[in-house]
Design a protein around this motif. Structure first.
Motif, PDB file in Angstrom:
ATOM      1  N   LEU A  43      -7.412   5.490  -0.408  1.00  0.00           N
ATOM      2  CA  LEU A  43      -7.654   4.115   0.032  1.00  0.00           C
ATOM      3  C   LEU A  43      -6.350   3.449   0.454  1.00  0.00           C
ATOM      4  N   ALA A  44      -5.331   3.532  -0.402  1.00  0.00           N
ATOM      5  CA  ALA A  44      -4.054   2.892  -0.103  1.00  0.00           C
ATOM      6  C   ALA A  44      -3.350   3.574   1.068  1.00  0.00           C
ATOM      7  N   ALA A  45      -3.471   4.894   1.161  1.00  0.00           N
ATOM      8  CA  ALA A  45      -2.798   5.639   2.237  1.00  0.00           C
ATOM      9  C   ALA A  45      -3.352   5.291   3.608  1.00  0.00           C
ATOM     10  N   GLY A  46      -4.564   4.777   3.659  1.00  0.00           N
ATOM     11  CA  GLY A  46      -5.171   4.436   4.939  1.00  0.00           C
ATOM     12  C   GLY A  46      -4.740   3.087   5.485  1.00  0.00           C
ATOM     13  N   VAL A  47      -3.888   2.366   4.757  1.00  0.00           N
ATOM     14  CA  VAL A  47      -3.453   1.029   5.187  1.00  0.00           C
ATOM     15  C   VAL A  47      -2.048   1.124   5.769  1.00  0.00           C
ATOM     16  N   GLU A  48      -1.921   0.767   7.032  1.00  0.00           N
ATOM     17  CA  GLU A  48      -0.613   0.756   7.693  1.00  0.00           C
ATOM     18  C   GLU A  48       0.042  -0.611   7.500  1.00  0.00           C
ATOM     19  N   MET A  49       1.269  -0.597   7.047  1.00  0.00           N
ATOM     20  CA  MET A  49       2.023  -1.832   6.864  1.00  0.00           C
ATOM     21  C   MET A  49       3.074  -1.968   7.959  1.00  0.00           C
ATOM     22  N   ALA A 107       0.804  -1.227   0.000  1.00  0.00           N
ATOM     23  CA  ALA A 107       0.000   0.000   0.000  1.00  0.00           C
ATOM     24  C   ALA A 107       0.838   1.279   0.000  1.00  0.00           C
ATOM     25  N   PRO A 108       1.878   1.418   0.828  1.00  0.00           N
ATOM     26  CA  PRO A 108       2.650   2.672   0.794  1.00  0.00           C
ATOM     27  C   PRO A 108       3.335   2.917  -0.541  1.00  0.00           C
ATOM     28  N   CYS A 164      -5.331  -5.994   0.632  1.00  0.00           N
ATOM     29  CA  CYS A 164      -6.736  -5.754   0.277  1.00  0.00           C
ATOM     30  C   CYS A 164      -7.676  -6.779   0.909  1.00  0.00           C
ATOM     31  N   LEU A 165      -7.115  -7.876   1.433  1.00  0.00           N
ATOM     32  CA  LEU A 165      -7.947  -8.958   1.969  1.00  0.00           C
ATOM     33  C   LEU A 165      -7.476  -9.482   3.319  1.00  0.00           C
ATOM     34  N   GLN A 206       3.477  -6.887   6.196  1.00  0.00           N
ATOM     35  CA  GLN A 206       2.058  -7.220   6.128  1.00  0.00           C
ATOM     36  C   GLN A 206       1.252  -6.056   6.679  1.00  0.00           C
ATOM     37  N   ALA A 207      -0.029  -6.040   6.353  1.00  0.00           N
ATOM     38  CA  ALA A 207      -0.913  -4.965   6.800  1.00  0.00           C
ATOM     39  C   ALA A 207      -1.290  -5.165   8.264  1.00  0.00           C
TER      40      ALA A 207
END
Length: 359
Positions: A210-216, A194-195, A336-337, A312-313
């Motif tokens: 959308l992608a910016a809201g996912v922390e890895m 995502a980043p 995404c899943l 991983q997220a």
């Protein structure tokens, strides 16, 4: 990074024989010439999400090219090879929850691409090890990175292509790469953490948000080439205390050869706290933690460390994939899943289905 989650291959050569002559053909994995700078669909990322997406598009008759910034394929399904040993230092194994992935694993087994891993696995608690949760675990053979390489054998793949910018054009996209010629594509599908995707999505604000809201989460991985086999009563462990989260005797996996090797994964918290530490220092600290955990001297011929910045997220989405038909732009990946290898495979296929439906 958990083995059941996902979270790289030299030029592929093959031979044909004609009477009195043997011809070496290459090109599926070589860099393109300046005359080959257009593709209908560009898939960015040669991990399992990108490869599964590209395979489905190609099976439907679409012209697709896969690009990856690395010199090899597999993404976080990665294998490090050295003198007389190898270690899977990313995703460790995969399991199946859904019928379609069960069927896919069966097809891979039939083709000789994977095999069950009958590991002696434990949960290592502060009070000591107990039997781990029973699952049907599989590994790619002869290394985790070999799966994507085999699955992409019929696809055009451009390695050492790090995408630096996407520019919207009237008929699609211009793709700019570091130290490589630019390409044009009608559609671009990003199969990246995502980043990394976020940094490329200025022309698509909704997908960028959308992608910016996912922390890895990060993960330090340490690879040990052991002097001799360790007699510790198990092959792999999920660790519930200390700096280590996972450890595995890589040489216990089917299809592996060479000397005994071990893989150590640190916890996300420990990895974050040591995110900028030198690799040699990390290798020494986690090597010592392993020896203390198993209460045994762990002599190693050599050791090395690899930092997975986007392992991983922390909180995966539950959307399958994201696609904007009016832009010809989409996102897929395990994030995404979930965190499993299966999630990466399913997300890539989900994005391909969206792109095909919109055509």
């Amino acid at each position: 990074m958990r083995g059941r989650g996902v979270g790289i291959f030299a030029t592929y050569l093959y031979c044909t024989k004609t009477p009195g002559r043997r011809t070496i053909l290459s090109g599926l994995f070589t860099q393109s010439s300046p005359a080959m700078r257009y593709t209908d669909i560009a898939v960015i990322g040669a991990g399992l999400a990108g490869v599964s997406c590209a395979r489905q598009l190609a099976a439907a008759g679409r012209q697709v090219t896969v690009f990856d910034k690395s010199k090899g394929m597999g993404g976080r399904m990665a294998t490090r090879r050295g003198d007389g040993f190898s270690v899977d230092h990313g995703a460790q194994y995969f399991t199946a929850q859904q019928p379609d992935f069960h069927a896919e694993i069966h097809a891979w087994q039939t083709a000789g691409l994977c095999a069950p891993w009958q590991a002696r696995l434990v949960q290592h608690r502060p009070t000591g090890p107990v039997d781990g949760y029973p699952e049907h675990r599989y590994v790619a053979t002869p290394g985790m990175s070999s799966l994507c390489r085999a699955l992409a054998a019929a696809l055009p793949v451009q390695l050492n292509h790090r995408l630096t910018a996407l520019q919207r054009q009237a008929d699609g996209w211009q793709l700019s790469f570091a130290d490589q010629p630019s390409w044009r594509a009608r559609q671009v599908l990003l199969a990246a953490p995502a980043p990394q995707a976020t940094a490329l999505l200025d022309a698509a604000p909704a997908l960028r948000a959308l992608a910016a809201g996912v922390e890895m989460e990060a993960c330090w991985a340490v690879m040990l080439h052991a002097q001799a086999p360790l007699e510790i009563g198990f092959d792999a462990a999920w660790v519930e205390h200390g700096p280590l989260r996972w450890l595995a005797r890589n040489s216990s996996k089917p299809g592996r050869s060479g000397a005994e090797s071990w893989l150590l994964h640190a916890t996300p918290a420990w990895s974050a706290a040591h995110i900028d530490a030198p690799a040699d220092e990390v290798a020494g600290l986690l090597h010592a933690a392993f020896a203390e955990l198993v209460d045994s001297a762990v002599d190693a011929r050599n050791r090395s460390a690899h930092r997975w910045l986007y392992a991983q997220a922390a909180q995966p989405l539950d959307i399958g994939s994201a696609y904007q038909a009016e832009l010809g732009l989409g996102l897929c990946g395990d994030w995404c899943l979930g965190t499993r290898v299966e999630d990466a495979w399913r997300s890539g296929r989900h994005l391909a289905e969206q792109a095909l439906a919109a055509a």
